[in-house]
Structures are given as structure tokens and as C-alpha cells.
Design an enzyme around this catalytic site. Structure first.
Site, PDB file in Angstrom:
ATOM      1  N   GLU A   1      40.690  42.767  39.099  1.00 12.51           N
ATOM      2  CA  GLU A   1      40.093  42.982  37.808  1.00 12.51           C
ATOM      3  C   GLU A   1      40.011  42.043  37.360  1.00 12.51           C
ATOM      4  OE1 GLU A   1      40.131  44.072  33.518  1.00 12.51           O
ATOM      5  OE2 GLU A   1      39.503  46.140  34.627  1.00 12.51           O
TER       6      GLU A   1
ATOM      7  N   LYS B   1      47.369  50.735  37.718  1.00 11.95           N
ATOM      8  CA  LYS B   1      47.013  50.271  36.742  1.00 11.95           C
ATOM      9  C   LYS B   1      46.644  48.863  36.801  1.00 11.95           C
ATOM     10  CE  LYS B   1      43.466  50.658  33.387  1.00 11.95           C
ATOM     11  NZ  LYS B   1      44.266  49.099  32.650  1.00 11.95           N
TER      12      LYS B   1
END
Length: 311
Positions: free
Chosen positions: A182, A175
Site C-alpha cells: 500500500e 497484513k
């Protein structure tokens, strides 16, 4: 199955609802009295039948550490704690040792989906033993997005949106890298938007960006969200150019350095967020002063800069 869920904020509350919609029982605890089903962590543990699964969805750092530590002392051998927050993967490894001493399993789950996850599902990256992950699997299945289907309606793509990435820590490490990527994607979209806005040639900037959402190689959900933001505020006049970072970008760059992996794009996007928080950059003050020293180039005094600043 039953699930204890600690933390019923925007993310946790929606996750609880999605799990309930799948037919599972959720016993929720939150510090806010209006949201919770029980009044304390001991009451939460008491309300669950063994073997228990308790999902922690609270802010990373000390709040998560304190919660995991208290739970480890309350649960019984065979129970499992899931940390679904944004913890650093090294915290997971410490928590795993603490839990194993009590005979309690530990799983770390990186969760992506934000406020849209209730309807769309959540991408899940998990770490832990196969035995512990299997105990939580019905919840993972409830949370993950539905598998894409072919023209006949048959599922394709296997466990899209879910992966057992490896041992404890692997979920949050995955993550972390996801969030680093991102950062870079958002930075690229932002820079493209600024250039479009800077030229007189483009008369419909929101329209150009919206045109990219179909048939192009740069289409993505993030681009869809930028289109949505521009529909609500075409010139982004209601938004200040100030961007915080939640930690994962920093951790990604730290790991890049630790493992000698070049990450110039992600690193630059992180530093751009730091720049966004400066009213007047000390770096650029030094640059302006140096240009004046070696070339006699003009510098703008503080008083002049303040006078020319837009109201």
C-alpha cells in the site's frame, strides 16, 4: 453468536455495527463511557456465555499487550482472544504463549477496510489453529465482503476477502506485507500526480487521474480515493505534504532485510515518508555544501532561503 469487542473507535465501532447487522450479539467495551455496553473488562467477560470470543481492537503496542494480558487472566479454558489491531506478528507469538498457559486460544487478524468497511466489508487475514479460527468463523463471515457473483447471481471466487493464512502471527505478517505494498502504491500515484502538475501541457490533472479509473491496468480503490480527494480539493491546497507511517512499512522492510528479499520500491516509499517530515533536509544541506567545496557551486544561505519561501 456472542462477541465481546474491546475498542469502539472509528474502526471498531463500524465493525460492531456490521456484526450486529448479520444477526450476532456484540457486547462492547471502550474507555469512552458513551460508547460502551459494560463498564470494565471483568464485566465484559461476565456478560458473555462460555466458550467466549473476545476481539481486541485497540492501538498496537502497549495498549494491546496490557489488554491481552488482563483478558488472559479473566477468561477460561476454551475461550478465544482475537487481536484485530495492527500488532507486530512477533507480539502475537508472545501473546499466544501467555494465553496457552491459561488454556485460552489466540487468533491474530489483520483487518483492512478502514472507514469504508461497514458497507463494503473487511479483508481479513488470520492466524491461529484451525480449532480457534473455527470458533470465530461466524464473525469473520459477517465482516468479510460479500462474494462476487456471476451473471446468474451464483457466488464465485470462494472466500474472497478472507484467508486463514497459517499459525499464530501469520495474519498480522500478511497484513504487514499488504500495508508495505500500500505504501508503494500510494507513492507511485503521488509521484504521477506531481509530474502531471509540474507541466503546462496538462490542463486537467484531476480529469486525467479520473480517466485512469476505468479500463486501465493501474485502476484500484486507492486510485478511486485519490480521485475523491481531488474532487474535494482539486489542487490539494488544504493538505500539507507530511505523511506519518504506522509501523507496518518499517516492519516490512525489516523483514525484507532479515530474509534477503529485495524490496527497493517499498523501501523507497517508506523513506519518502521520512523525507516528508523534514522542513530542511540535513542530507541536502550536506550535498549543497559538498558541491560548493569541490566545484565552487553557489549555495543559498539560510536568510536567502527564508526570503524566497512562499508565504
Amino acid at each position: 453468536m456472542q462477541l465481546g469487542l474491546i475498542g469502539l473507535g472509528k474502526m471498531g465501532g463500524n465493525m460492531a455495527e456490521r456484526i450486529r447487522r448479520a444477526g450476532h450479539e456484540v457486547v462492547g467495551y471502550d474507555r469512552a463511557p458513551g460508547k460502551r455496553d459494560v463498564d470494565s473488562l471483568p464485566a465484559l467477560v461476565e456478560a458473555l456465555a462460555a466458550p467466549r470470543v473476545v476481539w481486541v481492537m485497540v492501538p498496537s503496542g502497549e495498549p494491546t499487550r496490557e489488554t491481552v494480558k488482563e483478558l488472559a487472566g479473566l477468561l477460561e479454558p476454551g475461550d478465544v482472544i482475537v487481536d484485530g489491531g495492527n500488532s507486530k506478528y512477533t507480539d502475537d507469538q508472545v501473546h499466544d504463549v501467555l494465553c496457552r498457559e491459561q488454556g485460552v486460544g489466540y487468533v491474530d487478524a489483520g483487518v483492512s477496510g478502514g472507514v469504508w468497511g461497514l458497507e463494503n466489508g473487511y479483508a481479513l487475514m488470520v492466524g491461529g489453529t484451525a480449532e480457534d479460527v473455527a470458533k470465530v468463523q461466524p464473525v469473520f463471515d459477517a465482516l468479510k465482503p460479500p462474494a462476487p457473483t456471476d451473471e446468474s447471481g451464483q457466488p464465485i471466487g470462494g472466500d474472497a476477502g478472507f484467508v486463514h493464512a497459517g499459525p499464530v502471527g501469520a495474519g498480522h505478517f500478511s497484513k504487514m506485507v499488504h500495508n508495505g505494498i500500500e505504501y508503494a502504491m500510494m507513492q507511485a500515484y503521488g509521484e504521477g500526480y506531481e509530474l502531471l502538475e509540474a507541466v503546462d501541457l496538462i490542463e486537467d490533472v484531476p480529469g486525467v487521474i479520473k480517466s485512469w479509473t476505468q479500463g486501465t491496468v493501474i485502476r484500484s480503490w486507492l486510485l478511486d480515493l485519490l480521485v475523491r480527494a481531488l474532487e474535494e480539493d482539486p489542487a490539494l491546497d488544504r493538505v500539507r505534504g507530511y505523511a506519518e507511517d504506522s509501523g507496518e512499512g518499517r516492519w516490512t522492510v525489516e523483514q525484507a532485510i532479515e530474509n534477503a528479499v529485495p524490496m527497493p520500491t517499498i523501501a523507497a516509499s517508506l523513506f519518502a515518508r521520512f523525507s516528508s517530515r523534514q522542513e530542511d533536509s540535513p542530507t541536502m544541506k550536506a550535498v549543497a555544501a559538498l558541491r560548493n567545496q569541490f566545484g565552487g557551486h553557489a549555495v543559498r544561505a539560510v536568510e536567502q532561503a527564508e526570503a524566497e519561501r512562499p508565504a
